[in-house]
Design an enzyme around this catalytic site. Structure first.
Site, PDB file in Angstrom:
ATOM      1  CE  LYS A  13       6.838  -5.112  -1.156  1.00 39.23           C
ATOM      2  NZ  LYS A  13       6.651  -4.556   0.202  1.00 39.23           N
ATOM      3  NE  ARG A  88       5.054 -10.697   1.320  1.00 39.67           N
ATOM      4  CZ  ARG A  88       4.428  -9.648   0.792  1.00 39.67           C
ATOM      5  NH1 ARG A  88       4.106  -9.647  -0.471  1.00 39.67           N
ATOM      6  NH2 ARG A  88       4.126  -8.623   1.525  1.00 39.67           N
ATOM      7  NE  ARG A 127      -0.648   0.781   1.741  1.00 38.84           N
ATOM      8  CZ  ARG A 127       0.149  -0.279   1.682  1.00 38.84           C
ATOM      9  NH1 ARG A 127       1.082  -0.333   0.756  1.00 38.84           N
ATOM     10  NH2 ARG A 127       0.022  -1.243   2.550  1.00 38.84           N
ATOM     11  NE  ARG A 160      -2.996  -3.398   1.237  1.00 39.52           N
ATOM     12  CZ  ARG A 160      -1.753  -3.774   0.998  1.00 39.52           C
ATOM     13  NH1 ARG A 160      -1.105  -3.276  -0.034  1.00 39.52           N
ATOM     14  NH2 ARG A 160      -1.144  -4.634   1.781  1.00 39.52           N
ATOM     15  NE  ARG A 171       0.876  -5.839   5.703  1.00 39.64           N
ATOM     16  CZ  ARG A 171       0.317  -4.679   5.323  1.00 39.64           C
ATOM     17  NH1 ARG A 171      -0.687  -4.190   6.023  1.00 39.64           N
ATOM     18  NH2 ARG A 171       0.757  -4.056   4.282  1.00 39.64           N
TER      19      ARG A 171
HETATM   20  P1  AP5 Z   1       3.793   1.286  -0.953  1.00 35.99           P
HETATM   21  O1  AP5 Z   1       4.525   1.631  -2.207  1.00 35.99           O
HETATM   22  O2  AP5 Z   1       2.346   1.042  -1.043  1.00 35.99           O
HETATM   23  O3  AP5 Z   1       4.540   0.116  -0.177  1.00 35.99           O
HETATM   24  P2  AP5 Z   1       4.712  -1.416  -0.506  1.00 35.99           P
HETATM   25  O4  AP5 Z   1       6.122  -1.755  -0.239  1.00 35.99           O
HETATM   26  O5  AP5 Z   1       4.156  -1.744  -1.867  1.00 35.99           O
HETATM   27  O6  AP5 Z   1       3.815  -1.985   0.673  1.00 35.99           O
HETATM   28  P3  AP5 Z   1       2.680  -3.108   0.799  1.00 35.99           P
HETATM   29  O7  AP5 Z   1       2.033  -2.883   2.126  1.00 35.99           O
HETATM   30  O8  AP5 Z   1       1.777  -3.139  -0.409  1.00 35.99           O
HETATM   31  O9  AP5 Z   1       3.503  -4.352   0.881  1.00 35.99           O
HETATM   32  P4  AP5 Z   1       3.102  -5.618   1.515  1.00 35.99           P
HETATM   33  O10 AP5 Z   1       4.295  -6.362   1.101  1.00 35.99           O
HETATM   34  O11 AP5 Z   1       2.761  -5.666   2.929  1.00 35.99           O
HETATM   35  O12 AP5 Z   1       1.651  -5.916   0.860  1.00 35.99           O
HETATM   36  P5  AP5 Z   1       1.197  -6.839  -0.335  1.00 35.99           P
HETATM   37  O13 AP5 Z   1       0.042  -6.210  -0.984  1.00 35.99           O
HETATM   38  O14 AP5 Z   1       2.357  -7.251  -1.166  1.00 35.99           O
HETATM   39  O15 AP5 Z   1       4.079   2.473   0.098  1.00 35.99           O
HETATM   40  C1  AP5 Z   1       3.512   2.438   1.390  1.00 35.99           C
HETATM   41  C2  AP5 Z   1       3.083   3.867   1.787  1.00 35.99           C
HETATM   42  O16 AP5 Z   1       4.249   4.689   1.925  1.00 35.99           O
HETATM   43  C3  AP5 Z   1       2.203   4.554   0.740  1.00 35.99           C
HETATM   44  O17 AP5 Z   1       1.297   5.355   1.419  1.00 35.99           O
HETATM   45  C4  AP5 Z   1       3.202   5.406  -0.069  1.00 35.99           C
HETATM   46  O18 AP5 Z   1       2.600   6.543  -0.633  1.00 35.99           O
HETATM   47  C5  AP5 Z   1       4.223   5.779   1.001  1.00 35.99           C
HETATM   48  N1  AP5 Z   1       5.578   5.912   0.476  1.00 35.99           N
HETATM   49  C6  AP5 Z   1       6.162   5.170  -0.507  1.00 35.99           C
HETATM   50  N2  AP5 Z   1       7.443   5.573  -0.704  1.00 35.99           N
HETATM   51  C7  AP5 Z   1       7.660   6.575   0.211  1.00 35.99           C
HETATM   52  C8  AP5 Z   1       8.800   7.389   0.499  1.00 35.99           C
HETATM   53  N3  AP5 Z   1       9.954   7.239  -0.170  1.00 35.99           N
HETATM   54  N4  AP5 Z   1       8.688   8.312   1.488  1.00 35.99           N
HETATM   55  C9  AP5 Z   1       7.512   8.450   2.183  1.00 35.99           C
HETATM   56  N5  AP5 Z   1       6.394   7.707   1.941  1.00 35.99           N
HETATM   57  C10 AP5 Z   1       6.483   6.786   0.952  1.00 35.99           C
HETATM   58  O19 AP5 Z   1       0.735  -8.142   0.476  1.00 35.99           O
HETATM   59  C11 AP5 Z   1      -0.411  -8.120   1.306  1.00 35.99           C
HETATM   60  C12 AP5 Z   1      -0.609  -9.490   1.917  1.00 35.99           C
HETATM   61  O20 AP5 Z   1      -0.808 -10.475   0.871  1.00 35.99           O
HETATM   62  C13 AP5 Z   1       0.585 -10.027   2.738  1.00 35.99           C
HETATM   63  O21 AP5 Z   1       0.557  -9.573   4.072  1.00 35.99           O
HETATM   64  C14 AP5 Z   1       0.349 -11.539   2.617  1.00 35.99           C
HETATM   65  O22 AP5 Z   1      -0.661 -11.964   3.494  1.00 35.99           O
HETATM   66  C15 AP5 Z   1      -0.168 -11.707   1.200  1.00 35.99           C
HETATM   67  N6  AP5 Z   1       0.913 -11.951   0.216  1.00 35.99           N
HETATM   68  C16 AP5 Z   1       1.270 -11.156  -0.833  1.00 35.99           C
HETATM   69  N7  AP5 Z   1       2.300 -11.687  -1.497  1.00 35.99           N
HETATM   70  C17 AP5 Z   1       2.617 -12.848  -0.873  1.00 35.99           C
HETATM   71  C18 AP5 Z   1       3.621 -13.830  -1.093  1.00 35.99           C
HETATM   72  N8  AP5 Z   1       4.528 -13.727  -2.091  1.00 35.99           N
HETATM   73  N9  AP5 Z   1       3.673 -14.894  -0.231  1.00 35.99           N
HETATM   74  C19 AP5 Z   1       2.780 -15.024   0.773  1.00 35.99           C
HETATM   75  N10 AP5 Z   1       1.812 -14.123   1.041  1.00 35.99           N
HETATM   76  C20 AP5 Z   1       1.725 -13.030   0.213  1.00 35.99           C
END
Ligand code: AP5
Length: 214
Positions: A13, A88, A127, A160, A171
């Site tokens: 994402k 989410r 990552r 991270r 997660r």
């Molecule tokens: P990346 O693009 O970083 O993936 P992402 O989908 O953004 O993953 P996140 O881990 O950031 O999502 P998340 O939803 O767990 O975390 P968030 O920060 O939102 O890509 C991942 C890796 O793959 C990278 O190394 C990239 O280079 C690689 N990659 C990308 N595309 C690729 C491809 N096509 N092929 C190969 N490799 C590839 O949330 C963190 C925490 O915050 C949650 O666990 C929760 O506790 C809290 N939180 C956040 N939002 C909410 C909400 N709305 N409600 C409740 N809690 C929340």
């Protein structure tokens, strides 16, 4: 253009959101990034959220909905935005629908990146994230041009705190039980674009712009 990138943790994402920012010049609103900034600043909200994030659990809806309400009211969202990691849960999706309706705007597209759980652990443990602009890289699949240095802003790349095997399991569980039901919600709204997120980064980007009609 009001967009959302949707998918499991590590689906790509944040990676694809960066290309949408470049194309449309609209801000990315990542609830994960907002929460991590609040933790870094040691605010009360950040300290409360940290307990949930460290365990890979979702932060309570009331906190998150308040964050989004404030953020969407900011001036830079007037010509559009990219939601990343929000909503989410169904209550978050309902709250967004009501908020956008009050603002007289609607969601144009939801870009859903489909990646099986079997690929997620490797993506997350490899990552590296920019400490300055939040851009995501991967040591093997999407390396930065210079090791540990961000391609976009030259910030230092870090691992991270929640990017470990144990947290990833919780997660993913939270994703399947609380977030995946939103696929039907946005499909019913007629805004869902489903993409194969297992392809190489550049191919996913190309598929995404084709699906949006850009
Ligand atoms: P990346 O693009 O970083 O993936 P992402 O989908 O953004 O993953 P996140 O881990 O950031 O999502 P998340 O939803 O767990 O975390 P968030 O920060 O939102 O890509 C991942 C890796 O793959 C990278 O190394 C990239 O280079 C690689 N990659 C990308 N595309 C690729 C491809 N096509 N092929 C190969 N490799 C590839 O949330 C963190 C925490 O915050 C949650 O666990 C929760 O506790 C809290 N939180 C956040 N939002 C909410 C909400 N709305 N409600 C409740 N809690 C929340």
């Amino acid at each position: 253009m009001n967009l959302m990138v949707f998918g499991a943790p590590g689906a790509g994402k944040g990676t694809q959101a960066k290309f949408l920012i470049e194309k449309y010049d609209i801000p990315q609103i990542s609830t994960g990034d907002i929460l991590r900034a609040a933790i870094a600043e040691k605010t009360d909200m950040g300290m409360e959220a940290k307990k949930f994030m460290d365990e890979g659990k979702l932060v309570p809806d009331s906190t998150i909905i308040g964050i989004i309400k404030d953020r969407l009211a900011e001036d830079d969202c007037k010509s559009g935005f990219i939601l990343d990691g929000y909503p989410r849960t169904l209550p978050q999706a309902e709250a967004l629908k009501a908020l956008m309706s009050d603002m007289g705007i609607s969601l144009d597209k939801v870009i859903s990146l489909n990646v099986p759980d079997s690929l997620i652990v490797g993506r997350i443990t490899g990552r590296r994230v920019c400490s300055e602009c939040g851009a995501s890289f991967h040591v093997e699949f999407n390396p930065s041009k210079v090791e540990d240095v961000c391609d976009y802003c030259s910030g230092k790349l870090l691992i991270r705190k929640d990017d470990n095997v144990e947290t990833v399991k919780s997660r993913l569980e939270a994703y399947h039980t609380q977030t995946a039901p939103l696929i039907a919600f946005y499909t019913d709204m007629g805004v869902m674009l489903k993409l194969d997120g297992t392809k190489e980064v550049a191919q996913v980007t190309e598929d995404m712009f084709k699906a949006i009609g850009a």
